[in-house]
Design a protein around this motif. Structure first.
Motif, PDB file in Angstrom:
ATOM      1  N   VAL A 298       0.840  -1.213   0.000  1.00 37.85           N
ATOM      2  CA  VAL A 298       0.000   0.000   0.000  1.00 37.85           C
ATOM      3  C   VAL A 298       0.873   1.260   0.000  1.00 37.85           C
ATOM      4  O   VAL A 298       0.711   2.149  -0.848  1.00 37.85           O
ATOM      5  CB  VAL A 298      -0.952  -0.006   1.215  1.00 37.85           C
TER       6      VAL A 298
ATOM      7  N   LEU B  36       1.631   4.205  -2.913  1.00 39.54           N
ATOM      8  CA  LEU B  36       1.439   5.633  -2.625  1.00 39.54           C
ATOM      9  C   LEU B  36       2.713   6.425  -2.923  1.00 39.54           C
ATOM     10  O   LEU B  36       2.655   7.526  -3.479  1.00 39.54           O
ATOM     11  CB  LEU B  36       1.026   5.825  -1.165  1.00 39.54           C
ATOM     12  N   LEU B  37       3.884   5.869  -2.571  1.00 36.62           N
ATOM     13  CA  LEU B  37       5.141   6.581  -2.836  1.00 36.62           C
ATOM     14  C   LEU B  37       5.376   6.733  -4.335  1.00 36.62           C
ATOM     15  O   LEU B  37       5.913   7.741  -4.798  1.00 36.62           O
ATOM     16  CB  LEU B  37       6.316   5.849  -2.182  1.00 36.62           C
TER      17      LEU B  37
ATOM     18  N   VAL C 193       3.369   7.419  -6.506  1.00 35.74           N
ATOM     19  CA  VAL C 193       2.599   8.536  -7.064  1.00 35.74           C
ATOM     20  C   VAL C 193       3.506   9.757  -7.279  1.00 35.74           C
ATOM     21  O   VAL C 193       3.332  10.510  -8.229  1.00 35.74           O
ATOM     22  CB  VAL C 193       1.421   8.877  -6.124  1.00 35.74           C
ATOM     23  N   TYR C 194       4.500   9.942  -6.382  1.00 33.63           N
ATOM     24  CA  TYR C 194       5.358  11.142  -6.491  1.00 33.63           C
ATOM     25  C   TYR C 194       6.820  10.824  -6.801  1.00 33.63           C
ATOM     26  O   TYR C 194       7.566  11.718  -7.184  1.00 33.63           O
ATOM     27  CB  TYR C 194       5.300  11.955  -5.194  1.00 33.63           C
TER      28      TYR C 194
ATOM     29  N   ILE D  65       8.606  14.569  -1.370  1.00 34.19           N
ATOM     30  CA  ILE D  65       7.714  13.679  -0.608  1.00 34.19           C
ATOM     31  C   ILE D  65       7.895  13.937   0.884  1.00 34.19           C
ATOM     32  O   ILE D  65       6.928  14.045   1.633  1.00 34.19           O
ATOM     33  CB  ILE D  65       8.012  12.197  -0.939  1.00 34.19           C
TER      34      ILE D  65
ATOM     35  N   SER E  15       7.445  18.499   1.304  1.00 35.72           N
ATOM     36  CA  SER E  15       6.375  19.391   0.851  1.00 35.72           C
ATOM     37  C   SER E  15       5.028  18.726   0.609  1.00 35.72           C
ATOM     38  O   SER E  15       4.018  19.406   0.687  1.00 35.72           O
ATOM     39  CB  SER E  15       6.816  20.217  -0.347  1.00 35.72           C
ATOM     40  N   ILE E  16       4.996  17.438   0.337  1.00 35.70           N
ATOM     41  CA  ILE E  16       3.700  16.783   0.130  1.00 35.70           C
ATOM     42  C   ILE E  16       3.079  16.495   1.504  1.00 35.70           C
ATOM     43  O   ILE E  16       3.772  16.013   2.397  1.00 35.70           O
ATOM     44  CB  ILE E  16       3.899  15.454  -0.643  1.00 35.70           C
ATOM     45  N   HIS E  17       1.791  16.799   1.655  1.00 37.65           N
ATOM     46  CA  HIS E  17       1.133  16.535   2.945  1.00 37.65           C
ATOM     47  C   HIS E  17       1.279  15.068   3.330  1.00 37.65           C
ATOM     48  O   HIS E  17       0.936  14.187   2.537  1.00 37.65           O
ATOM     49  CB  HIS E  17      -0.363  16.857   2.859  1.00 37.65           C
ATOM     50  N   PHE E  18       1.760  14.831   4.544  1.00 38.30           N
ATOM     51  CA  PHE E  18       1.900  13.481   5.105  1.00 38.30           C
ATOM     52  C   PHE E  18       2.849  12.589   4.303  1.00 38.30           C
ATOM     53  O   PHE E  18       2.897  11.389   4.529  1.00 38.30           O
ATOM     54  CB  PHE E  18       0.539  12.779   5.245  1.00 38.30           C
TER      55      PHE E  18
ATOM     56  N   ILE F  77       4.089   8.612   5.084  1.00 36.77           N
ATOM     57  CA  ILE F  77       4.009   7.459   4.181  1.00 36.77           C
ATOM     58  C   ILE F  77       5.411   6.861   4.022  1.00 36.77           C
ATOM     59  O   ILE F  77       5.608   5.654   4.110  1.00 36.77           O
ATOM     60  CB  ILE F  77       3.463   7.876   2.799  1.00 36.77           C
TER      61      ILE F  77
ATOM     62  N   LEU G 202       0.260  -2.805  13.481  1.00 37.54           N
ATOM     63  CA  LEU G 202      -0.077  -1.514  12.862  1.00 37.54           C
ATOM     64  C   LEU G 202       0.237  -0.372  13.819  1.00 37.54           C
ATOM     65  O   LEU G 202       0.833   0.639  13.434  1.00 37.54           O
ATOM     66  CB  LEU G 202      -1.564  -1.505  12.486  1.00 37.54           C
ATOM     67  N   ASN G 203      -0.133  -0.566  15.098  1.00 38.08           N
ATOM     68  CA  ASN G 203       0.113   0.484  16.081  1.00 38.08           C
ATOM     69  C   ASN G 203       1.605   0.696  16.313  1.00 38.08           C
ATOM     70  O   ASN G 203       2.060   1.831  16.444  1.00 38.08           O
ATOM     71  CB  ASN G 203      -0.580   0.144  17.398  1.00 38.08           C
TER      72      ASN G 203
END
Lengths: 356, 162
Positions: A50, A54-55, A57-58, A72, A75-78, A82, A246-247
């Motif tokens: 996942v 997402l990575l 993408v930029y 990434i 400047s990209i939000h969050f 990721i 996950l946590n």
């Protein structure tokens, strides 16, 4: 409400899957905790899929690699989150795979009919390590640059065929934007294509043969051995473990965000105290030590030979320590495992002490 | 696990009908699940939406200054970016100036200034506009091109949103 869920259960044949899952059971004993680690590895892999998409993408491989990772991260939000999750989850993936492998080893779960579960697992670990190595270069900061430079020295140390292979991997005589471009293809296309079918086989074999009980359990009479149903009891516990994982990933990713160094510059010297990631530390330290013991190429050659020999023994263990062989072989195998764990831990700690 | 456990809810308090332990757990799990979905979904949405936000910020510009545009010859036009979209600055043969968006109101193609016929034409579907007012003259365009204010200065032209 029951009617509405019946609709989907009926249309997708979910009932058959549940009926199959209900037949399965998982042994319950004092070592049952180790059964979760394969599932944890799988969860980390899914997180990688996942966050990796997402990575993508930029991320721009090639000459702009560093700049795109800088974007990434800053400047990209969050984007920092990721990327940080992708890095932490990668580390946790390898850690849980190691725990999974050693627990399988010491529970002797590689014995027939599960030899190919062991072999496919080893393959997954190897592909996982190449994932780690190739992904490490992609940000193209100074650490990435030197890690790849040093890492590719290992294949080029092999006589005759080594240097051309290393050149092919680098796309030249030096690590450059061509290296990033092909490592990206390796990391995001070739390795997933290799990994997924092996993972499918590995998971199918687990379904087929079920969880192995350790010899201490197998020695007990049938009436004394306990088990729990896979569905829903073990699955619920497995999912609880996924939630904990996950946590843990989220915590580490947020509290210790992965750093980005300075852009790689082939004309600058290697930064002080440079060292590989923890999962390559043992090899790094062994090679360093062998290099000191036996100067020149001999040290490296002896180190690599020892490593390869150990790996081959490790891989072939299901065919040495089989169920019908003597107890002596079983004991020797356990000692071999302890020796391997000991050497790995010692050389890793030693490596980190040397770095300081 | 017997069937009766599945089908029968055990009320926590026999007095309060409808509020059961099972019901509570169901809502609690649903709520926690939703919280996780939001905690994961929100960063992913903002991450993917980043360039959209940036582009919207760029599109919000009020004016653009074009250096040396005052040297544009009569009867010619200059295409520039107003925010994120193309726009036209036209120096008419009668020495007047006009600035218009260059995005055709029909299907969004970029229009061109045709100095010979003193028209603005869209090559995609043959729409034409008046170069002085932006009014749609013929073809499929439903609306006129939006006009900008033009402020002349020595060495530059400033185009402002009206």
């Amino acid at each position: 409400m029951a009617k509405r869920s019946d609709y989907w259960i009926d249309r997708f044949g979910i009932g058959d899957a549940i009926a199959y899952a209900k037949k399965k059971s998982v042994p319950l004993h004092k070592h049952s905790f180790w059964y979760y680690w394969g599932g944890i590895s799988l969860f980390c892999f899914l997180v990688q899929v996942v966050t990796g998409i997402l990575l993508m993408v930029y991320y721009r491989p090639g000459p702009e690699a560093f700049e795109s990772v800088r974007q990434i991260t800053y400047s990209i939000h969050f984007g920092w989150l990721i990327r940080s999750v992708h890095n932490w989850s990668a580390n946790l993936f390898l850690l849980s795979v190691f725990v999974h492998m050693f627990s399988v080893f010491f529970m002797k779960a590689y014995r027939g009919p599960r030899e190919f579960g062991w072999l496919s697992g080893i393959l997954l670990l190897m592909v996982g390590l190449i994932f780690g190595f190739s992904g490490y270069l992609l940000p193209m900061d100074d650490l990435a640059f030197f890690a790849t430079k040093v890492g590719l020295e290992i294949p080029s140390a092999v006589p005759i065929i080594g240097p051309p292979i290393a050149n092919l991997m680098r796309g030249g005589l030096e690590v450059s934007e061509f290296t990033v471009q092909r490592f990206f293809a390796l990391h995001a296309v070739i390795l997933p294509l290799l990994f997924l079918p092996i993972l499918g086989l590995h998971l199918w074999l687990v379904q087929k043969h079920g969880n192995a009980s350790p010899p201490s359990e197998e020695a007990k009479p049938e009436a004394e051995r306990k088990s729990i149903p896979f569905f829903p009891n073990f699955l619920a516990k497995d999912l609880a473990m996924w939630l904990i994982t996950l946590n843990v990933i989220a915590l580490f990713a947020a509290v210790f965000p992965w750093q980005l160094g300075e852009a790689a510059d082939p004309l600058r010297p290697a930064p002080l105290g440079i060292h590989p990631e923890w999962y390559f530390m043992s090899q790094f330290q062994t090679l360093k030590f062998m290099g000191k013991m036996f100067p020149g190429y001999a040290g490296e050659a002896i180190g690599m030979t020892l490593f390869t020999l150990g790996m081959v023994l490790w891989i072939l263990i299901p065919f040495y320590d089989t169920r019908d062989k003597t107890a002596l072989r079983a004991k020797r195998t356990t000692y071999f495992g302890l020796l391997v764990v000991g050497i790995l831990l010692l050389t890793t700690i030693w490596g980190y002490l040397g770095v300081r | 696990m017997s069937e009766s456990v599945h089908t029968q809810d055990l009320p926590m308090d026999p007095e309060s009908e409808g509020f059961t332990r099972r019901g509570f757990v169901k809502y609690a799990i649903g709520g926690v699940g939703l919280a996780y979905a939001c905690a994961i979904g929100y960063p992913i949405y903002r991450y993917l939406n980043s360039p959209v936000e940036e582009s919207m910020a760029m599109a919000a510009v009020k004016e653009v200054t074009l250096p040396d545009a005052d040297k544009l010859p009569k009867g010619s036009a200059l295409v520039f970016k107003f925010g994120v979209k193309p726009a036209l600055l036209i120096h008419h043969p009668d020495d007047s100036w006009t600035a218009l968006t260059a995005v055709c109101t029909h299907m969004g193609c970029t229009v061109a200034y045709d100095p010979g016929k003193t028209k603005i034409v869209c090559h995609c579907h043959g729409g034409t506009y008046d170069p002085k007012t932006g009014e749609n003259l013929s073809g499929p365009p439903p609306r006129p091109l939006k006009k900008f204010d033009v402020v002349m200065a020595a060495g530059s032209v400033t185009v402002k949103r009206i």
